[in-house]
Motif scaffolding. Structure first.
Motif, PDB file in Angstrom:
ATOM      1  N   SER A 184     -10.479 -43.648  12.147  1.00  0.00           N
ATOM      2  CA  SER A 184     -10.167 -43.282  10.839  1.00  0.00           C
ATOM      3  C   SER A 184     -10.330 -41.650  10.959  1.00  0.00           C
ATOM      4  O   SER A 184      -9.768 -40.917  10.064  1.00  0.00           O
ATOM      5  N   ALA A 185     -11.034 -41.095  11.840  1.00  0.00           N
ATOM      6  CA  ALA A 185     -11.245 -39.666  11.905  1.00  0.00           C
ATOM      7  C   ALA A 185      -9.931 -38.956  12.330  1.00  0.00           C
ATOM      8  O   ALA A 185      -9.698 -38.050  11.863  1.00  0.00           O
ATOM      9  N   VAL A 186      -9.314 -39.527  13.499  1.00  0.00           N
ATOM     10  CA  VAL A 186      -7.990 -38.986  13.602  1.00  0.00           C
ATOM     11  C   VAL A 186      -6.879 -39.312  12.692  1.00  0.00           C
ATOM     12  O   VAL A 186      -6.159 -38.040  12.659  1.00  0.00           O
ATOM     13  N   CYS A 187      -6.968 -40.294  11.873  1.00  0.00           N
ATOM     14  CA  CYS A 187      -6.148 -40.381  10.961  1.00  0.00           C
ATOM     15  C   CYS A 187      -6.230 -39.526   9.930  1.00  0.00           C
ATOM     16  O   CYS A 187      -5.157 -38.896   9.399  1.00  0.00           O
ATOM     17  N   THR A 237     -14.420 -42.194   5.656  1.00  0.00           N
ATOM     18  CA  THR A 237     -14.376 -42.804   7.010  1.00  0.00           C
ATOM     19  C   THR A 237     -15.562 -44.004   7.031  1.00  0.00           C
ATOM     20  O   THR A 237     -15.475 -45.025   7.447  1.00  0.00           O
ATOM     21  N   ARG A 238     -16.825 -43.638   6.183  1.00  0.00           N
ATOM     22  CA  ARG A 238     -17.794 -44.571   6.002  1.00  0.00           C
ATOM     23  C   ARG A 238     -17.242 -46.023   5.419  1.00  0.00           C
ATOM     24  O   ARG A 238     -17.533 -47.193   5.570  1.00  0.00           O
ATOM     25  N   GLY A 239     -16.438 -45.666   4.188  1.00  0.00           N
ATOM     26  CA  GLY A 239     -15.940 -46.797   3.617  1.00  0.00           C
ATOM     27  C   GLY A 239     -14.835 -47.649   4.291  1.00  0.00           C
ATOM     28  O   GLY A 239     -14.816 -48.913   4.598  1.00  0.00           O
ATOM     29  N   VAL A 240     -14.136 -47.000   5.067  1.00  0.00           N
ATOM     30  CA  VAL A 240     -13.309 -47.672   5.730  1.00  0.00           C
ATOM     31  C   VAL A 240     -13.764 -48.437   7.264  1.00  0.00           C
ATOM     32  O   VAL A 240     -13.354 -49.194   7.467  1.00  0.00           O
ATOM     33  N   ALA A 241     -15.014 -47.914   7.478  1.00  0.00           N
ATOM     34  CA  ALA A 241     -15.647 -48.796   8.600  1.00  0.00           C
ATOM     35  C   ALA A 241     -16.209 -49.930   8.356  1.00  0.00           C
ATOM     36  O   ALA A 241     -16.431 -50.878   9.002  1.00  0.00           O
ATOM     37  N   ARG A 242     -16.340 -50.141   6.962  1.00  0.00           N
ATOM     38  CA  ARG A 242     -16.872 -51.315   6.615  1.00  0.00           C
ATOM     39  C   ARG A 242     -15.742 -52.625   6.801  1.00  0.00           C
ATOM     40  O   ARG A 242     -16.170 -53.795   6.691  1.00  0.00           O
ATOM     41  N   TYR A 243     -14.448 -52.115   6.814  1.00  0.00           N
ATOM     42  CA  TYR A 243     -13.612 -52.996   7.180  1.00  0.00           C
ATOM     43  C   TYR A 243     -13.246 -53.443   8.574  1.00  0.00           C
ATOM     44  O   TYR A 243     -12.373 -53.771   9.080  1.00  0.00           O
ATOM     45  N   ASN A 275     -19.654 -40.569  13.313  1.00  0.00           N
ATOM     46  CA  ASN A 275     -20.379 -41.385  12.458  1.00  0.00           C
ATOM     47  C   ASN A 275     -21.570 -40.733  11.701  1.00  0.00           C
ATOM     48  O   ASN A 275     -21.717 -39.716  11.360  1.00  0.00           O
ATOM     49  N   ASP A 276     -22.844 -41.527  11.833  1.00  0.00           N
ATOM     50  CA  ASP A 276     -24.004 -40.954  11.269  1.00  0.00           C
ATOM     51  C   ASP A 276     -24.967 -40.534  12.320  1.00  0.00           C
ATOM     52  O   ASP A 276     -26.181 -40.214  11.667  1.00  0.00           O
ATOM     53  N   ILE A 277     -24.507 -40.150  13.352  1.00  0.00           N
ATOM     54  CA  ILE A 277     -25.562 -39.940  14.478  1.00  0.00           C
ATOM     55  C   ILE A 277     -26.193 -38.540  14.351  1.00  0.00           C
ATOM     56  O   ILE A 277     -27.393 -38.572  14.575  1.00  0.00           O
ATOM     57  N   PHE A 278     -25.428 -37.366  13.564  1.00  0.00           N
ATOM     58  CA  PHE A 278     -26.162 -36.370  13.154  1.00  0.00           C
ATOM     59  C   PHE A 278     -27.290 -36.366  12.176  1.00  0.00           C
ATOM     60  O   PHE A 278     -28.152 -35.958  12.143  1.00  0.00           O
ATOM     61  N   TYR A 279     -27.038 -37.643  11.202  1.00  0.00           N
ATOM     62  CA  TYR A 279     -27.779 -37.815  10.182  1.00  0.00           C
ATOM     63  C   TYR A 279     -29.026 -38.462  10.765  1.00  0.00           C
ATOM     64  O   TYR A 279     -30.236 -37.977  10.469  1.00  0.00           O
TER      65      TYR A 279
END
Length: 400
Positions: free
Chosen positions: A97-100, A84-90, A206-210
């Motif tokens: 992406s999470a649902v898919c 998901t992080r890699g796809v978010a770059r595009y 995404n990274d909110i929990f991080y």
């Protein structure tokens, strides 16, 4: 010059009464007290750590139905989060992406179960006949076991006769196999649903929990260490689960083709068994080989030919375990065999089959924490597959 006894006493008294002398005699007392206090603090800390570990293990054991779906969902999220992080770059939003990804995992799992439901149902229907045929092939062993069983029954009869006849016996009706299977399927479906929904929420956030984890620590050093631990766990879990899934898929294809070439019935099912069972280190391979040997004895009349399918299954597992997995995963995993086997046994006792499947990923998470927390460095060293001291000695004995 002579000194009188009186002057000697005065000199002695002056030496004794010198201010620095008394301080020197008691100089070690505060240091010893501080060392004793530090030792007591360490002992108390270790004792509290043991108590916390026992309480945590008890909670994990009794709260299995609640903790297991959340642990599984977190592992799924850690595995898919790099995607998901890699796809978010595009420019693809995390929610899309999470649902898919979650839909792809759910549909793949449901499709595999649907395709395997027919062969598995056929196996269940043929189980009594297979059992009779296997007993006929192993008549000598069955006769020996029957003798042992009759002897044990005689011992039980003698023991029962010696008891008081007034003892009240209570018989509890156990649910049938159909009822038990239905309950297990409902529990499994509920666990999978909760895990997938939790993984969906974690991936969509995404990274909110991080960020929340990093904000929980007061200073920059601890924030950096926490971020390193989180990303290390994510990287190792993702690489391990994706790599082992691809390796097991290759093993399943190899076993399925081997069973088809040797004439075993339902070779696709054997490939699926090899794929699924290999997620259980050591235990899964032995179970698959034993099951293959039993079915081969029932299928083929010739005993030498009946040994070929389990030998083919064993050979495929040896190639996978000794060559393929060490090349693609050995350096990344960095866990010794004793630690892996112990983790599988422990989590199988805690959570059953689900715990055994999750044992290695949970051990990888714990190893990542040990590598970044100095207080757990000793435990991490015990989990390593290599010996750093021995490597240093080898380098010193053979300098470049």
């Amino acid at each position: 010059m002579t000194v009188s006894p009186a002057s000697q006493d005065v000199t002695t008294d002056r030496v004794i009464d010198t201010p620095g002398t008394e301080a020197t005699s008691d100089q070690g007392s505060p240091g010893r007290d501080r060392r004793t206090i530090r030792q007591n603090v360490v002992v108390i800390r270790n004792f509290l750590g043991v108590i916390v570990a026992i309480v945590a293990a008890a909670l994990l054991f009794f709260a299995k139905d609640v903790v297991l779906p959340f642990a599984l969902g977190m592992l799924i999220a850690l595995t898919l989060s790099p995607l998901t992080r890699g796809v978010a770059r595009y420019g693809v939003p995390p929610i899309v992406s999470a649902v898919c990804l979650i839909l792809a995992v759910a549909l793949t799992t449901a499709g595999g179960l649907y395709l395997l439901s027919g062969p598995v149902s056929e196996w269940i229907d043929q189980a009594p006949q297979v059992r009779l045929e296997l007993e006929n092939r192993l008549r000598d062993i069955s006769a020996s076991l029957e003798t042992v069983r009759e002897a044990s029954e005689r011992v039980e009869d003698i023991a029962e006769a010696a008891k008081d006849n007034d003892v009240l016996k209570v018989a509890i009706d156990q649910p049938g196999i159909v009822t038990s299977t239905a309950l297990d399927m409902v529990t499994l479906a509920t666990t999978a649903l909760v895990a997938l929904v939790l993984a969906l929420f974690l991936l969509a956030s995404n990274d909110i929990f991080y960020v929340k984890i990093v904000e929980s620590f007061p200073n920059l050093t601890e924030k950096t260490r926490a971020l390193r631990i989180v990303y290390s766990i994510e990287q190792r879990i993702s690489r391990y689960l994706l790599s082992i899934t691809l390796i097991n898929a290759g093993l399943g294809v190899t076993v399925g083709l081997s069973m088809w070439a040797l004439g075993m019935p339902q070779p696709a099912l054997w490939g699926a068994i090899a794929f699924l069972f290999n997620f259980l280190p050591y235990i899964g391979a032995l179970t698959g080989i034993a099951l293959c040997a039993a079915m081969a004895l029932v299928t083929f009349s010739s005993l030498p030919y009946a040994l070929l399918p389990p030998l083919a299954y064993l050979l495929a597992n040896i190639i996978e375990g000794q060559f393929v997995t060490p090349v693609f995963l050995g350096r990344r995993l960095n866990l010794n065999a004793v630690a892996v086997f112990s983790a599988v046994v422990f989590w199988a006792w805690m959570w059953g089959i689900a715990g055994a499947l999750m044992a290695v990923p949970l051990l990888v998470c714990f190893k990542s924490m040990c590598d970044h927390i100095p207080a757990l460095s000793v435990v991490g060293n015990f989990l390593n597959s290599h010996v750093p001291l021995q490597e240093e000695l080898n380098r010193s004995d053979h300098p470049e």
